[in-house]
Design a protein around this motif. Structure first.
Motif, PDB file in Angstrom:
ATOM      1  N   THR A  88      15.454  19.889 -24.655  1.00 29.04           N
ATOM      2  CA  THR A  88      16.834  19.819 -25.125  1.00 29.04           C
ATOM      3  C   THR A  88      16.929  19.696 -26.640  1.00 29.04           C
ATOM      4  OG1 THR A  88      16.835  17.431 -24.668  1.00 29.04           O
ATOM      5  CG2 THR A  88      17.773  18.883 -22.984  1.00 29.04           C
ATOM      6  N   PHE A  89      15.824  19.431 -27.310  1.00 30.14           N
ATOM      7  CA  PHE A  89      15.813  19.410 -28.763  1.00 30.14           C
ATOM      8  C   PHE A  89      16.063  20.811 -29.319  1.00 30.14           C
ATOM      9  CE2 PHE A  89      13.418  19.581 -32.844  1.00 30.14           C
ATOM     10  CZ  PHE A  89      14.100  18.597 -33.545  1.00 30.14           C
ATOM     11  N   TYR A  90      15.590  21.810 -28.582  1.00 32.25           N
ATOM     12  CA  TYR A  90      15.669  23.200 -29.043  1.00 32.25           C
ATOM     13  C   TYR A  90      16.870  23.944 -28.477  1.00 32.25           C
ATOM     14  CZ  TYR A  90      10.940  21.987 -30.384  1.00 32.25           C
ATOM     15  OH  TYR A  90       9.867  21.355 -30.940  1.00 32.25           O
ATOM     16  N   ALA A  91      17.247  23.624 -27.245  1.00 30.29           N
ATOM     17  CA  ALA A  91      18.392  24.290 -26.626  1.00 30.29           C
ATOM     18  C   ALA A  91      18.883  23.442 -25.453  1.00 30.29           C
ATOM     19  CB  ALA A  91      18.015  25.689 -26.144  1.00 30.29           C
ATOM     20  N   VAL A  92      20.188  23.455 -25.242  1.00 32.24           N
ATOM     21  CA  VAL A  92      20.778  22.684 -24.143  1.00 32.24           C
ATOM     22  C   VAL A  92      21.218  23.656 -23.059  1.00 32.24           C
ATOM     23  CG1 VAL A  92      22.564  21.049 -23.468  1.00 32.24           C
ATOM     24  CG2 VAL A  92      21.560  20.905 -25.751  1.00 32.24           C
ATOM     25  N   PRO A  93      20.531  23.657 -21.910  1.00 33.89           N
ATOM     26  CA  PRO A  93      20.916  24.577 -20.844  1.00 33.89           C
ATOM     27  C   PRO A  93      22.227  24.166 -20.187  1.00 33.89           C
ATOM     28  CG  PRO A  93      19.134  23.151 -20.120  1.00 33.89           C
ATOM     29  CD  PRO A  93      19.353  22.855 -21.578  1.00 33.89           C
ATOM     30  N   GLY A  94      22.696  24.990 -19.263  1.00 31.86           N
ATOM     31  CA  GLY A  94      23.971  24.752 -18.611  1.00 31.86           C
ATOM     32  C   GLY A  94      23.930  23.618 -17.596  1.00 31.86           C
ATOM     33  N   GLU A  95      25.116  23.251 -17.128  1.00 22.76           N
ATOM     34  CA  GLU A  95      25.236  22.146 -16.174  1.00 22.76           C
ATOM     35  C   GLU A  95      24.437  22.401 -14.910  1.00 22.76           C
ATOM     36  OE1 GLU A  95      29.107  20.280 -15.457  1.00 22.76           O
ATOM     37  OE2 GLU A  95      29.874  21.451 -17.139  1.00 22.76           O
ATOM     38  N   GLN A  96      24.400  23.650 -14.450  1.00 21.23           N
ATOM     39  CA  GLN A  96      23.697  23.948 -13.211  1.00 21.23           C
ATOM     40  C   GLN A  96      22.206  23.648 -13.329  1.00 21.23           C
ATOM     41  OE1 GLN A  96      25.282  24.660 -10.399  1.00 21.23           O
ATOM     42  NE2 GLN A  96      23.315  24.509  -9.351  1.00 21.23           N
ATOM     43  N   THR A  97      21.636  23.908 -14.507  1.00 22.60           N
ATOM     44  CA  THR A  97      20.221  23.597 -14.722  1.00 22.60           C
ATOM     45  C   THR A  97      19.989  22.091 -14.654  1.00 22.60           C
ATOM     46  OG1 THR A  97      19.868  25.563 -16.074  1.00 22.60           O
ATOM     47  CG2 THR A  97      18.310  23.745 -16.356  1.00 22.60           C
ATOM     48  N   PHE A  98      20.868  21.335 -15.294  1.00 16.40           N
ATOM     49  CA  PHE A  98      20.741  19.870 -15.247  1.00 16.40           C
ATOM     50  C   PHE A  98      20.898  19.366 -13.815  1.00 16.40           C
ATOM     51  CE2 PHE A  98      21.061  20.165 -19.755  1.00 16.40           C
ATOM     52  CZ  PHE A  98      20.572  18.979 -20.268  1.00 16.40           C
ATOM     53  N   ARG A  99      21.818  19.966 -13.083  1.00 16.16           N
ATOM     54  CA  ARG A  99      22.023  19.559 -11.696  1.00 16.16           C
ATOM     55  C   ARG A  99      20.764  19.832 -10.865  1.00 16.16           C
ATOM     56  NH1 ARG A  99      26.470  21.907 -11.355  1.00 16.16           N
ATOM     57  NH2 ARG A  99      27.683  20.118 -12.105  1.00 16.16           N
ATOM     58  N   GLY A 100      20.139  20.969 -11.119  1.00 18.89           N
ATOM     59  CA  GLY A 100      18.903  21.289 -10.416  1.00 18.89           C
ATOM     60  C   GLY A 100      17.791  20.320 -10.741  1.00 18.89           C
ATOM     61  N   TRP A 101      17.691  19.923 -12.016  1.00 19.34           N
ATOM     62  CA  TRP A 101      16.676  18.934 -12.396  1.00 19.34           C
ATOM     63  C   TRP A 101      16.901  17.621 -11.645  1.00 19.34           C
ATOM     64  CZ3 TRP A 101      17.193  19.788 -18.424  1.00 19.34           C
ATOM     65  CH2 TRP A 101      16.537  20.978 -18.771  1.00 19.34           C
ATOM     66  N   ALA A 102      18.145  17.186 -11.593  1.00 19.72           N
ATOM     67  CA  ALA A 102      18.449  15.927 -10.910  1.00 19.72           C
ATOM     68  C   ALA A 102      18.098  16.004  -9.433  1.00 19.72           C
ATOM     69  CB  ALA A 102      19.925  15.577 -11.095  1.00 19.72           C
ATOM     70  N   GLU A 103      18.374  17.143  -8.815  1.00 22.74           N
ATOM     71  CA  GLU A 103      18.108  17.302  -7.389  1.00 22.74           C
ATOM     72  C   GLU A 103      16.618  17.327  -7.087  1.00 22.74           C
ATOM     73  OE1 GLU A 103      20.178  20.866  -6.442  1.00 22.74           O
ATOM     74  OE2 GLU A 103      22.169  19.908  -6.374  1.00 22.74           O
ATOM     75  N   GLN A 104      15.823  17.870  -7.999  1.00 24.72           N
ATOM     76  CA  GLN A 104      14.381  17.965  -7.771  1.00 24.72           C
ATOM     77  C   GLN A 104      13.657  16.643  -7.997  1.00 24.72           C
ATOM     78  OE1 GLN A 104      12.437  21.528  -9.627  1.00 24.72           O
ATOM     79  NE2 GLN A 104      14.532  22.035 -10.210  1.00 24.72           N
ATOM     80  N   ALA A 105      14.243  15.748  -8.770  1.00 19.98           N
ATOM     81  CA  ALA A 105      13.555  14.511  -9.158  1.00 19.98           C
ATOM     82  C   ALA A 105      13.490  13.516  -8.009  1.00 19.98           C
ATOM     83  CB  ALA A 105      14.255  13.881 -10.355  1.00 19.98           C
ATOM     84  N   ALA A 106      12.374  12.832  -7.906  1.00 17.74           N
ATOM     85  CA  ALA A 106      12.184  11.810  -6.877  1.00 17.74           C
ATOM     86  C   ALA A 106      13.015  10.568  -7.193  1.00 17.74           C
ATOM     87  CB  ALA A 106      10.700  11.434  -6.780  1.00 17.74           C
ATOM     88  N   ASP A 107      13.230   9.749  -6.190  1.00 15.20           N
ATOM     89  CA  ASP A 107      13.970   8.499  -6.380  1.00 15.20           C
ATOM     90  C   ASP A 107      13.240   7.613  -7.385  1.00 15.20           C
ATOM     91  OD1 ASP A 107      15.819   9.320  -4.531  1.00 15.20           O
ATOM     92  OD2 ASP A 107      15.017   8.118  -2.887  1.00 15.20           O
ATOM     93  N   GLY A 108      14.002   6.980  -8.271  1.00 11.51           N
ATOM     94  CA  GLY A 108      13.423   6.082  -9.259  1.00 11.51           C
ATOM     95  C   GLY A 108      12.951   6.763 -10.523  1.00 11.51           C
ATOM     96  N   PHE A 109      13.104   8.086 -10.601  1.00 13.26           N
ATOM     97  CA  PHE A 109      12.647   8.831 -11.775  1.00 13.26           C
ATOM     98  C   PHE A 109      13.726   8.832 -12.852  1.00 13.26           C
ATOM     99  CE2 PHE A 109      11.987  12.676 -14.302  1.00 13.26           C
ATOM    100  CZ  PHE A 109      10.650  12.568 -14.603  1.00 13.26           C
ATOM    101  N   GLU A 110      13.289   8.852 -14.142  1.00 12.74           N
ATOM    102  CA  GLU A 110      14.212   8.872 -15.266  1.00 12.74           C
ATOM    103  C   GLU A 110      13.853   9.985 -16.253  1.00 12.74           C
ATOM    104  OE1 GLU A 110      15.500   4.261 -16.039  1.00 12.74           O
ATOM    105  OE2 GLU A 110      13.630   4.965 -16.916  1.00 12.74           O
ATOM    106  N   PHE A 111      14.842  10.767 -16.636  1.00  9.73           N
ATOM    107  CA  PHE A 111      14.692  11.727 -17.719  1.00  9.73           C
ATOM    108  C   PHE A 111      15.069  11.044 -19.030  1.00  9.73           C
ATOM    109  CE2 PHE A 111      15.595  14.362 -14.018  1.00  9.73           C
ATOM    110  CZ  PHE A 111      14.715  15.433 -14.147  1.00  9.73           C
ATOM    111  N   CYS A 112      14.219  11.176 -20.039  1.00  5.51           N
ATOM    112  CA  CYS A 112      14.544  10.678 -21.383  1.00  5.51           C
ATOM    113  C   CYS A 112      14.675  11.891 -22.306  1.00  5.51           C
ATOM    114  CB  CYS A 112      13.463   9.727 -21.887  1.00  5.51           C
ATOM    115  SG  CYS A 112      13.389   8.160 -20.993  1.00  5.51           S
ATOM    116  N   PHE A 113      15.864  12.436 -22.351  1.00  4.96           N
ATOM    117  CA  PHE A 113      16.089  13.653 -23.126  1.00  4.96           C
ATOM    118  C   PHE A 113      16.157  13.358 -24.615  1.00  4.96           C
ATOM    119  CE2 PHE A 113      18.039  14.703 -18.974  1.00  4.96           C
ATOM    120  CZ  PHE A 113      17.299  15.834 -18.682  1.00  4.96           C
ATOM    121  N   LYS A 114      15.858  14.372 -25.416  1.00  6.96           N
ATOM    122  CA  LYS A 114      15.960  14.265 -26.868  1.00  6.96           C
ATOM    123  C   LYS A 114      17.243  14.960 -27.331  1.00  6.96           C
ATOM    124  CE  LYS A 114      12.158  14.886 -29.258  1.00  6.96           C
ATOM    125  NZ  LYS A 114      11.039  15.538 -29.994  1.00  6.96           N
TER     126      LYS A 114
END
Length: 307
Positions: free
Chosen positions: A64-90
């Motif tokens: 995300t430092f270089y480019a911010v993708p669309g909402e659907q991409t973020f939604r897909g990331w959230a859906e793929q992540a296991a319980d208890g996982f955290e994204f620390c975006f830049k």
């Protein structure tokens, strides 16, 4: 870990990230060299994130430092992540470096919309604002105005790179007071292991040319002190530096803090090995805590060797 507990996520199934008392991750979640380390060999790239979140419980969202993708991409990331996982975006560089925190309301608004997609799924860790080497203490009022406008319900962290922020005097005290007042975490960038000796290969040479040599501090300004440590491709060369950090991290845990550590290596393929070295040292320091790094099930080729 039994293979069935590491299968690819199916609809209505849940998996969990490691339940360590701290967050540990790599600078990326996708790397061609992680077959049979983070995910089974020949795993489709579309499933790498899902597997990564079952080995680690956080990641640096450097993309995300270089480019911010669309909402659907973020939604897909959230859906793929296991319980208890955290994204620390830049923060995007358009905000932090190009605009230097001014005249960028539209970009900030867009980024916040994306972050809330992750936050809604309880997958958002501290988003960190990495300021460039030209953003010095003379811009403290700009930084203060920017940080005070961020929504307080989301977690934030700040990484400073201009050396005048580290004067052990007024400049450092003022920015630390600002972060404490806003309960925003401070990021420590430790590149000492990288620069301890001349590079061993071309990848390390490139990394030494690119990475800064920021002064190292142990400052805590909120509840999630963040350490980004850059090792070597021979990860054992960083052991002495990990030996310095482990008692500090243990002390943070004893204070009720939940630190975040990102293990960098010049060659990303070795980042999990560096993380495993840290985890082994944490296990020695806290023998009652399970700091095992989960491994994927062995590939068919490996299993055949055991027959």
């Amino acid at each position: 870990m039994p293979p069935e507990s590491r299968r690819v996520k199916q609809p209505n199934e849940t998996f969990s990230s490691p339940s360590w008392p701290m967050s540990i991750g790599a600078p990326v979640w996708s790397c061609d060299g992680w077959g049979d380390v983070v995910y089974p060999k020949k795993t489709p790239r579309t499933e790498w994130l899902s597997w990564y979140t079952r080995s680690f419980n956080t990641v640096e969202g450097n993309s995300t430092f270089y480019a911010v993708p669309g909402e659907q991409t973020f939604r897909g990331w959230a859906e793929q992540a296991a319980d208890g996982f955290e994204f620390c975006f830049k923060f995007p560089k358009r905000i932090s470096h190009d605009s230097m925190l001014q005249h960028c309301d539209d970009e900030v608004r867009e980024f916040l919309v994306r972050l809330r997609v992750i936050a809604k799924e309880n997958r958002l860790g501290p988003t960190f604002l990495q300021l460039g080497p030209n953003f010095g203490p003379d811009r403290l009022p700009i930084l203060a105005k920017f940080l005070r406008r961020l929504p307080r319900e989301l977690p934030w962290a700040v990484e400073l790179r201009h050396h005048d922020w580290f004067d052990s005097a007024d400049n450092e005290a003022r920015v630390n007071d600002l972060l404490r007042d806003l309960q925003i975490d401070k990021v420590t960038f430790d590149s000492r292991p990288l620069f301890q000796s001349p590079p061993d290969d071309a990848i390390e040479e490139k990394s030494q040319a690119r990475k800064p040599r920021t002064p190292v501090r142990q400052t805590v300004t909120a509840k999630r002190p963040m350490l980004r440590i850059v090792g070597r491709n021979r990860v054992e060369l960083a052991e002495a530096f990990l030996d310095q950090w482990v008692p500090i991290v243990v002390g943070w845990l004893a204070q009720g803090l939940r630190p975040i550590v990102f293990t960098h290596t010049p060659d990303d393929r070795l980042a999990p090995l560096f993380a495993e070295l840290l985890l082994s040292k944490m296990s020695d320091a806290m023998p009652g805590v399970d700091f095992t790094l989960p491994r994927p099930p062995q590939s068919p080729e490996q299993l055949s060797l055991l027959d």
